[in-house]
Design a protein around this motif. Structure first.
Motif, PDB file in Angstrom:
ATOM      1  N   ARG A 150       0.842  -1.194   0.000  1.00 17.09           N
ATOM      2  CA  ARG A 150       0.000   0.000   0.000  1.00 17.09           C
ATOM      3  C   ARG A 150       0.880   1.247   0.000  1.00 17.09           C
ATOM      4  O   ARG A 150       1.822   1.369   0.791  1.00 17.09           O
ATOM      5  N   ALA A 151       0.577   2.181  -0.857  1.00 20.46           N
ATOM      6  CA  ALA A 151       1.399   3.380  -1.003  1.00 20.46           C
ATOM      7  C   ALA A 151       1.381   4.213   0.283  1.00 20.46           C
ATOM      8  O   ALA A 151       0.333   4.371   0.919  1.00 20.46           O
ATOM      9  N   ARG A 152       2.554   4.727   0.645  1.00 18.68           N
ATOM     10  CA  ARG A 152       2.674   5.555   1.846  1.00 18.68           C
ATOM     11  C   ARG A 152       3.887   6.456   1.710  1.00 18.68           C
ATOM     12  O   ARG A 152       4.763   6.246   0.846  1.00 18.68           O
ATOM     13  N   ARG A 153       3.953   7.456   2.564  1.00 25.35           N
ATOM     14  CA  ARG A 153       5.141   8.302   2.638  1.00 25.35           C
ATOM     15  C   ARG A 153       6.263   7.492   3.301  1.00 25.35           C
ATOM     16  O   ARG A 153       6.051   6.917   4.378  1.00 25.35           O
ATOM     17  N   ILE A 154       7.398   7.436   2.667  1.00 25.68           N
ATOM     18  CA  ILE A 154       8.535   6.671   3.192  1.00 25.68           C
ATOM     19  C   ILE A 154       9.321   7.554   4.160  1.00 25.68           C
ATOM     20  O   ILE A 154       9.818   8.612   3.776  1.00 25.68           O
ATOM     21  N   PRO A 155       9.432   7.138   5.421  1.00 26.83           N
ATOM     22  CA  PRO A 155      10.193   7.951   6.377  1.00 26.83           C
ATOM     23  C   PRO A 155      11.677   7.992   5.998  1.00 26.83           C
ATOM     24  O   PRO A 155      12.253   6.992   5.551  1.00 26.83           O
ATOM     25  N   VAL A 156      12.263   9.148   6.200  1.00 26.97           N
ATOM     26  CA  VAL A 156      13.700   9.322   5.983  1.00 26.97           C
ATOM     27  C   VAL A 156      14.271   9.982   7.228  1.00 26.97           C
ATOM     28  O   VAL A 156      13.744  10.987   7.710  1.00 26.97           O
ATOM     29  N   ILE A 157      15.340   9.392   7.774  1.00 26.72           N
ATOM     30  CA  ILE A 157      15.946   9.915   8.990  1.00 26.72           C
ATOM     31  C   ILE A 157      17.439  10.159   8.777  1.00 26.72           C
ATOM     32  O   ILE A 157      18.038   9.637   7.833  1.00 26.72           O
ATOM     33  N   GLU A 158      18.015  10.959   9.663  1.00 31.75           N
ATOM     34  CA  GLU A 158      19.466  11.067   9.784  1.00 31.75           C
ATOM     35  C   GLU A 158      19.881  10.145  10.925  1.00 31.75           C
ATOM     36  O   GLU A 158      19.589  10.427  12.087  1.00 31.75           O
ATOM     37  N   PRO A 159      20.525   9.019  10.633  1.00 35.27           N
ATOM     38  CA  PRO A 159      20.853   8.066  11.689  1.00 35.27           C
ATOM     39  C   PRO A 159      22.108   8.482  12.460  1.00 35.27           C
ATOM     40  O   PRO A 159      23.105   8.908  11.866  1.00 35.27           O
ATOM     41  N   VAL A 160      22.040   8.343  13.776  1.00 37.97           N
ATOM     42  CA  VAL A 160      23.176   8.634  14.639  1.00 37.97           C
ATOM     43  C   VAL A 160      23.281   7.543  15.692  1.00 37.97           C
ATOM     44  O   VAL A 160      22.303   6.842  15.980  1.00 37.97           O
ATOM     45  N   VAL A 161      24.443   7.396  16.266  1.00 42.79           N
ATOM     46  CA  VAL A 161      24.656   6.470  17.377  1.00 42.79           C
ATOM     47  C   VAL A 161      24.592   7.243  18.673  1.00 42.79           C
ATOM     48  O   VAL A 161      25.284   8.250  18.848  1.00 42.79           O
ATOM     49  N   ASP A 162      23.750   6.785  19.590  1.00 47.64           N
ATOM     50  CA  ASP A 162      23.622   7.474  20.876  1.00 47.64           C
ATOM     51  C   ASP A 162      23.056   6.512  21.911  1.00 47.64           C
ATOM     52  O   ASP A 162      22.593   5.415  21.584  1.00 47.64           O
ATOM     53  N   ALA A 163      23.096   6.948  23.166  1.00 48.77           N
ATOM     54  CA  ALA A 163      22.504   6.178  24.255  1.00 48.77           C
ATOM     55  C   ALA A 163      21.016   6.455  24.323  1.00 48.77           C
ATOM     56  O   ALA A 163      20.554   7.572  24.080  1.00 48.77           O
ATOM     57  N   ILE A 164      20.265   5.406  24.671  1.00 47.69           N
ATOM     58  CA  ILE A 164      18.814   5.519  24.832  1.00 47.69           C
ATOM     59  C   ILE A 164      18.409   4.524  25.912  1.00 47.69           C
ATOM     60  O   ILE A 164      18.648   3.324  25.779  1.00 47.69           O
ATOM     61  N   SER A 165      17.852   5.023  26.991  1.00 42.38           N
ATOM     62  CA  SER A 165      17.374   4.173  28.085  1.00 42.38           C
ATOM     63  C   SER A 165      18.439   3.212  28.607  1.00 42.38           C
ATOM     64  O   SER A 165      18.152   2.068  28.932  1.00 42.38           O
ATOM     65  N   GLY A 166      19.681   3.671  28.644  1.00 48.24           N
ATOM     66  CA  GLY A 166      20.739   2.866  29.242  1.00 48.24           C
ATOM     67  C   GLY A 166      21.511   1.981  28.298  1.00 48.24           C
ATOM     68  O   GLY A 166      22.535   1.414  28.683  1.00 48.24           O
ATOM     69  N   PHE A 167      21.041   1.827  27.046  1.00 43.92           N
ATOM     70  CA  PHE A 167      21.790   1.055  26.066  1.00 43.92           C
ATOM     71  C   PHE A 167      22.167   1.957  24.898  1.00 43.92           C
ATOM     72  O   PHE A 167      21.835   3.144  24.882  1.00 43.92           O
ATOM     73  N   ILE A 168      22.885   1.409  23.922  1.00 41.49           N
ATOM     74  CA  ILE A 168      23.359   2.194  22.789  1.00 41.49           C
ATOM     75  C   ILE A 168      22.698   1.672  21.525  1.00 41.49           C
ATOM     76  O   ILE A 168      22.547   0.457  21.348  1.00 41.49           O
ATOM     77  N   ALA A 169      22.308   2.596  20.653  1.00 42.22           N
ATOM     78  CA  ALA A 169      21.560   2.207  19.460  1.00 42.22           C
ATOM     79  C   ALA A 169      21.784   3.221  18.351  1.00 42.22           C
ATOM     80  O   ALA A 169      22.264   4.334  18.575  1.00 42.22           O
ATOM     81  N   VAL A 170      21.422   2.818  17.143  1.00 44.77           N
ATOM     82  CA  VAL A 170      21.276   3.756  16.034  1.00 44.77           C
ATOM     83  C   VAL A 170      19.873   4.340  16.129  1.00 44.77           C
ATOM     84  O   VAL A 170      18.880   3.595  16.133  1.00 44.77           O
ATOM     85  N   ILE A 171      19.792   5.655  16.232  1.00 48.83           N
ATOM     86  CA  ILE A 171      18.511   6.328  16.402  1.00 48.83           C
ATOM     87  C   ILE A 171      18.424   7.512  15.436  1.00 48.83           C
ATOM     88  O   ILE A 171      19.442   7.934  14.883  1.00 48.83           O
TER      89      ILE A 171
ATOM     90  N   SER B 208      10.672  12.031  13.397  1.00 43.94           N
ATOM     91  CA  SER B 208      10.070  11.949  12.071  1.00 43.94           C
ATOM     92  C   SER B 208       8.605  11.576  12.225  1.00 43.94           C
ATOM     93  O   SER B 208       8.284  10.484  12.715  1.00 43.94           O
ATOM     94  N   ASP B 209       7.712  12.465  11.824  1.00 46.98           N
ATOM     95  CA  ASP B 209       6.283  12.158  11.905  1.00 46.98           C
ATOM     96  C   ASP B 209       5.914  10.986  11.001  1.00 46.98           C
ATOM     97  O   ASP B 209       5.058  10.162  11.354  1.00 46.98           O
ATOM     98  N   ASP B 210       6.566  10.891   9.845  1.00 47.01           N
ATOM     99  CA  ASP B 210       6.286   9.759   8.943  1.00 47.01           C
ATOM    100  C   ASP B 210       6.677   8.439   9.599  1.00 47.01           C
ATOM    101  O   ASP B 210       5.987   7.431   9.441  1.00 47.01           O
ATOM    102  N   LEU B 211       7.768   8.440  10.323  1.00 49.15           N
ATOM    103  CA  LEU B 211       8.211   7.222  11.000  1.00 49.15           C
ATOM    104  C   LEU B 211       7.272   6.860  12.143  1.00 49.15           C
ATOM    105  O   LEU B 211       6.938   5.689  12.339  1.00 49.15           O
TER     106      LEU B 211
END
Length: 232
Positions: free
Chosen positions: A88-109, A114-117
């Motif tokens: 189904r057609a939709r707006r494709i989210p686009v982000i600038e990915p960065v590495v950072d801490a989130i809730s005590g662990f490390i992730a690509v965020i 992004s409202d689309d995301l």
């Protein structure tokens, strides 16, 4: 008695992408092939323990959290539903990915919201909920509802997972939870490694269906679909 299989709908990068290689190598596991991978040179001696929890799930970002199938639902039906959703057609989210801490662990965020995301994640939560087995009292207790906010508890009871809708935060986990002392140096190390990927723009343009056969096994991709872009 064998454990019941669980299924999850995740974002997982294309298997031939540098991002897939980056995350899978750091975790020591490729969810596409199901193979163990050697860790990269230069990580800490206890890297296997640091990445133990996320290794079970493979490199991914959660869109619909792991669940057993509801009574009367089949894996084949879920595969078909994923294909229909992606088509189904939709707006494709686009982000600038960065590495950072989130809730005590490390992730690509994402570097910014992004409202689309957020919409893509919400659509996955709602549209695939008919395939979700009801939350058992034991599963609910494992989420430690006493530690959740009122809204998170409401979402846990309604959707089987507390971190959805406004509580959703896109993340591709790279480590387990770390102490404050360890988190800073490892964030710095992983940022250097991520810079070599040279990825400043990431389209969240596919979904994947992951399956865990039983509680002792890792999640593995059993289907992957590109999302259809809305050209309007």
């Amino acid at each position: 008695m064998a454990s019941t299989p669980r299924y999850a709908i995740y974002y997982a990068p294309s298997p031939d992408s540098a991002l897939h290689r980056f995350g899978s190598t750091l975790l020591g596991y490729d969810a596409v092939s199901g193979d163990d991978l050697p860790f990269p040179d230069g990580v800490t001696p206890d890297w296997r323990e640091v990445t133990e929890d996320p290794r079970k799930y493979g490199f991914h970002a959660t869109l619909k959290a792991p669940t057993a199938l509801a009574d009367g639902r089949s894996e084949a039906e879920l595969l078909d539903a994923c294909a229909a959703f992606a088509g189904r057609a939709r707006r494709i989210p686009v982000i600038e990915p960065v590495v950072d801490a989130i809730s005590g662990f490390i992730a690509v965020i994402p570097a910014s919201r992004s409202d689309d995301l957020q919409q893509l994640a919400a659509d996955c939560v709602t549209e695939f909920d008919a395939f979700r087995a009801p939350l058992t009292p034991e599963d609910r207790a494992r989420r430690r509802p006493e530690k959740l906010t009122g809204r998170q508890c409401d979402y846990l009871d309604r959707w089987g997972y507390p971190y959805v809708m406004e509580e959703f935060r896109f993340h591709m986990t790279l480590t387990g939870r770390l102490s404050d002392e360890r988190r800073g140096p490892i964030v710095a190390q992983l940022r250097i490694r991520f810079a070599a990927v040279d990825l400043t723009r990431l389209a969240i343009d596919r979904i994947a269906l992951f399956k865990q056969t039983d509680s002792a096994s890792r999640f593995c991709i059993i289907g992957s679909w590109p999302l259809r872009a809305d050209r309007d």
